[in-house]
Design a protein around this motif. Structure first.
Motif, short mmCIF file in Angstrom:
data_model
loop_
_atom_site.label_atom_id
_atom_site.label_comp_id
_atom_site.label_asym_id
_atom_site.label_seq_id
_atom_site.Cartn_x
_atom_site.Cartn_y
_atom_site.Cartn_z
N ARG B 189 -73.37 63.73 -126.27
CA ARG B 189 -73.00 63.74 -127.68
C ARG B 189 -73.18 65.11 -128.33
O ARG B 189 -72.75 65.33 -129.46
CB ARG B 189 -73.81 62.68 -128.44
N SER B 190 -73.84 66.01 -127.63
CA SER B 190 -73.87 67.41 -128.07
C SER B 190 -72.63 68.10 -127.54
O SER B 190 -72.35 68.04 -126.34
CB SER B 190 -75.11 68.11 -127.53
N ALA B 304 -64.81 70.47 -127.32
CA ALA B 304 -65.70 70.63 -126.17
C ALA B 304 -65.25 69.82 -124.96
O ALA B 304 -65.36 70.28 -123.83
CB ALA B 304 -67.13 70.24 -126.56
N TYR B 305 -64.74 68.61 -125.21
CA TYR B 305 -64.50 67.70 -124.08
C TYR B 305 -63.04 67.26 -123.91
O TYR B 305 -62.73 66.61 -122.91
CB TYR B 305 -65.33 66.42 -124.27
N GLY B 306 -62.20 67.55 -124.91
CA GLY B 306 -60.87 66.95 -124.92
C GLY B 306 -60.95 65.59 -125.60
O GLY B 306 -62.01 64.95 -125.63
N GLU B 307 -59.81 65.13 -126.12
CA GLU B 307 -59.85 63.95 -127.00
C GLU B 307 -60.28 62.68 -126.27
O GLU B 307 -61.09 61.91 -126.77
CB GLU B 307 -58.48 63.76 -127.64
N GLU B 308 -59.75 62.51 -125.08
CA GLU B 308 -60.03 61.26 -124.36
C GLU B 308 -61.52 61.11 -124.05
O GLU B 308 -62.14 60.09 -124.35
CB GLU B 308 -59.21 61.23 -123.07
N LYS B 309 -62.07 62.18 -123.50
CA LYS B 309 -63.50 62.14 -123.14
C LYS B 309 -64.36 62.05 -124.39
O LYS B 309 -65.37 61.31 -124.42
CB LYS B 309 -63.84 63.41 -122.33
#
Lengths: 160, 454
Positions: B189-190, B304-309
């Motif tokens: 979540r960070s 940071a992660y892309g939308e899906e992730k």
């Protein structure tokens, strides 16, 4: 009273302590300004109330909830009820700024809370920010520092 | 035997203590008996992987932090190689605790304050004054000549430090298995994938057995009952306030009101159990599901992660994850509670909060609020929980009934060696904990032997 005398501020602190000891909480809530916050830090000389944990940082909604809960029928931790007792040293009046309508007192107290066979003592310093509205002294903010804030506590149920 | 001999109290041994656990009930002695407690400290807390601290509590070389694993005094320290070491907090000479402050920096070495024996921060012996006095005495062959003792094994999992006291035993990955998904979710979540401890923990003393607290973490049938006085009153006061429907609720209400959710809410949230005593509430949703979005945070997560992730990470709202034996984490709000046993009827609860590195401060403000509203010694919610534990600890003295029931939604032949998801009001996770309790009270095979057995 538009401009309180030093003695008025000191009397106010004594009266507030007596209200709490006598459980006159509804009256006590009326002492507060609507935006007033009761803060009890967790850390010694804590400066940030927001981004680290405090023991209490409660606005008027939370303080009202606290008071109503104490009188509730299913408040199990208050069966039987706790009682408290303040022994206070004469307050210091640290700020008397009539122009800004801001007054600050600093008061050392011994706070005793008891329930059933358990009684505990907290050495505390209360810092009151006070203001005068409609001729009456009101609490703008109150900060209570516990001398042993970093110790492990059991339940502290009333309001030091 | 003389007629006036007092009634015989069985002293439990490692072979008999496990008789106290049955599939659907446990004997009250698991909560009250000093001998059972001693066996837990000696075996259960040595054989399992126990939480020590977070590596951000010791960010710089020489930083240390003192704690306990079971009843064992422990130091977590960052060595000159930048790794975290976990040592027994005891001078090998006379037993003096090397550090008694909760945290500090010791520089390049520890120096015992009693006789100035000194040790590198990995525990290795550095120097002893008047060394000549030990020449030819054989000190090197004794345990006292070996430096500060390390625990059996240490693992830094994404910043969370765990240790196993026993030299041999189950490996970290095998012990936690898929339950690490809860820790992963908390750290993910960070946007930076990193947490930092935020201030000192709440320290709350409980006059009850440590297991009562751990069991309470997945006890979904108590909130609307025990917490009616706080959460129920909050809901009532709020209704009286004529709060505009389009105005966001105060943060305190978002936190406290869900405690009054009906049984159905908790039934539907689900409980997942993993092998070795781990488990969590809130499989499908939880009391943390409906918090207001914090502006800018989702965008940071997508970057940071892309939308899906990002959606997948934030879509998990696990309520309480129990890591057996004695911690609980709340992934959605980055809280960890450590239930530190101090005696059969005494437990210190330390409640930590963590900052999501690179996330908005408002998230941490909400977490700090949750910690003080729900878990402080001054918390209206905490007051009623502690009241229940202490009443239970006292009530267990009653000889009329010697068993504590853990039978809700029990089924014959439950298999705790595989992950399972069940109705959110099951007491299966409590049974899972006792299944693991029996397993890890027993001497553990060394890893090589374990493989041979398979």
């Amino acid at each position: 009273m538009s401009f309180p005398a030093r003695e008025d501020l000191i009397d106010f602190i004594y009266d507030e302590a007596r209200m709490l000891d006598e459980g006159r909480y509804t009256e006590w809530l009326d002492l507060w300004m609507p935006e007033g916050v009761y803060w009890m830090p967790l850390d010694y000389k804590q400066t940030d109330p927001d981004l680290v944990t405090s023991l209490l940082y409660e606005d008027q909604f939370m303080l009202r909830l606290r008071v109503e809960r104490l009188n509730g029928a299913r408040t199990f931790s208050q069966k039987p009820k706790s009682r408290c007792h303040h022994v206070i040293q004469r307050p210091f009046v640290d700020v008397m700024d009539a122009g800004a309508n801001r007054y600050v007192t600093n008061t050392n107290m011994h706070y005793v809370e008891t329930r059933l066979d358990d009684q505990f003592l907290l050495a505390i310093t209360a810092t009151h920010e006070l203001t005068v509205i409609d001729g009456k002294i009101r609490i703008a903010n109150k900060r209570v520092d516990l001398l042993n804030c970093d110790a492990a506590f059991g339940n502290i149920q009333l309001l030091p | 035997m003389p007629a006036d001999t007092p009634a015989y109290t069985p002293a439990y041994t490692i072979d008999t203590v496990t008789d106290l656990v049955q599939p659907h009930q446990v004997h009250r002695d698991v909560y009250t008996d000093p001998e059972v407690y001693r066996l837990e400290m000696k075996h259960l807390f040595a054989n399992t992987w126990v939480f020590v601290g977070h590596d951000s509590q010791t960010p710089n070389k020489g930083d240390y932090y003192t704690t306990q694993i079971g009843d064992q005094p422990i130091i977590q320290v960052r060595h000159s190689d930048n790794e975290i070491y976990v040592l027994y907090n005891r001078c090998p000479h006379k037993g003096t605790k090397i550090a008694i402050d909760r945290e500090g920096n010791t520089g390049k070495f520890f120096r015992c304050p009693y006789h100035a024996w000194s040790f590198k921060t990995d525990g290795c012996k550095l120097a002893i004054p008047l060394k000549k006095g030990y020449e030819g005495t054989g000190l090197e062959e004794t345990v006292s000549g070996q430096g500060m003792k390390s625990v059996g094994a240490v693992k830094n999992y994404r910043g969370f430090i765990f240790a196993r006291l026993a030299e041999d035993g189950i490996g970290f990955e095998e012990f936690f298995g898929d339950s690490l998904s809860s820790l992963d979710n908390m750290v993910d979540r960070s946007p930076a994938g990193r947490l930092e401890v935020a201030g000192p923990p709440l320290r709350y003393m409980h006059k009850c057995n440590w297991k009562m607290l751990v069991e309470n973490q997945t006890d979904t049938c108590h909130p609307m009952v025990a917490h009616e006085s706080s959460a129920g009153t909050a809901v009532k006061i709020f209704e009286d306030m004529d709060w505009p429907a389009d105005k966001p609720k105060p943060m305190a209400m978002e936190i406290i009101a869900p405690f009054m959710s009906p049984y159905e809410f908790f039934e539907n949230m689900g409980i997942r159990t993993w092998p070795n005593g781990h488990g969590h509430t809130g499989v499908h949703h939880s009391i943390h599901s409906d918090y207001s979005a914090i502006p800018g945070y989702f965008e940071q997560m997508v970057d940071a992660y892309g939308e899906e992730k990002a959606k997948q990470i934030l879509g998990e709202n696990r309520h309480n994850t129990v890591y057996f034996p004695n911690i609980m984490i709340k992934g959605p709000i980055q809280q960890l509670r450590n239930f530190i046993p101090l005696g059969p009827d005494k437990t210190l609860v330390e409640s930590y909060i963590y900052r999501l590195v690179d996330a908005p401060d408002q998230l941490l403000a909400r977490t700090a609020m949750y910690n003080r509203l729900i878990n402080a010694p001054t918390s209206m919610v905490g007051h009623d929980d502690l009241e229940m534990y202490e009443r239970a600890q006292e009530g267990l003295a009653a000889d009329g009934i010697e068993w504590v029931n853990i039978q809700r939604l029990y089924e014959d032949g439950e298999d705790f060696d595989h992950e399972a998801v069940e109705n959110g009001t099951t007491e299966r996770q409590m049974r899972n904990q006792f299944h693991a309790w029996v397993k890890f009270m027993a001497p553990q095979p060394a890893p090589a032997q374990a493989e041979a057995a398979e």
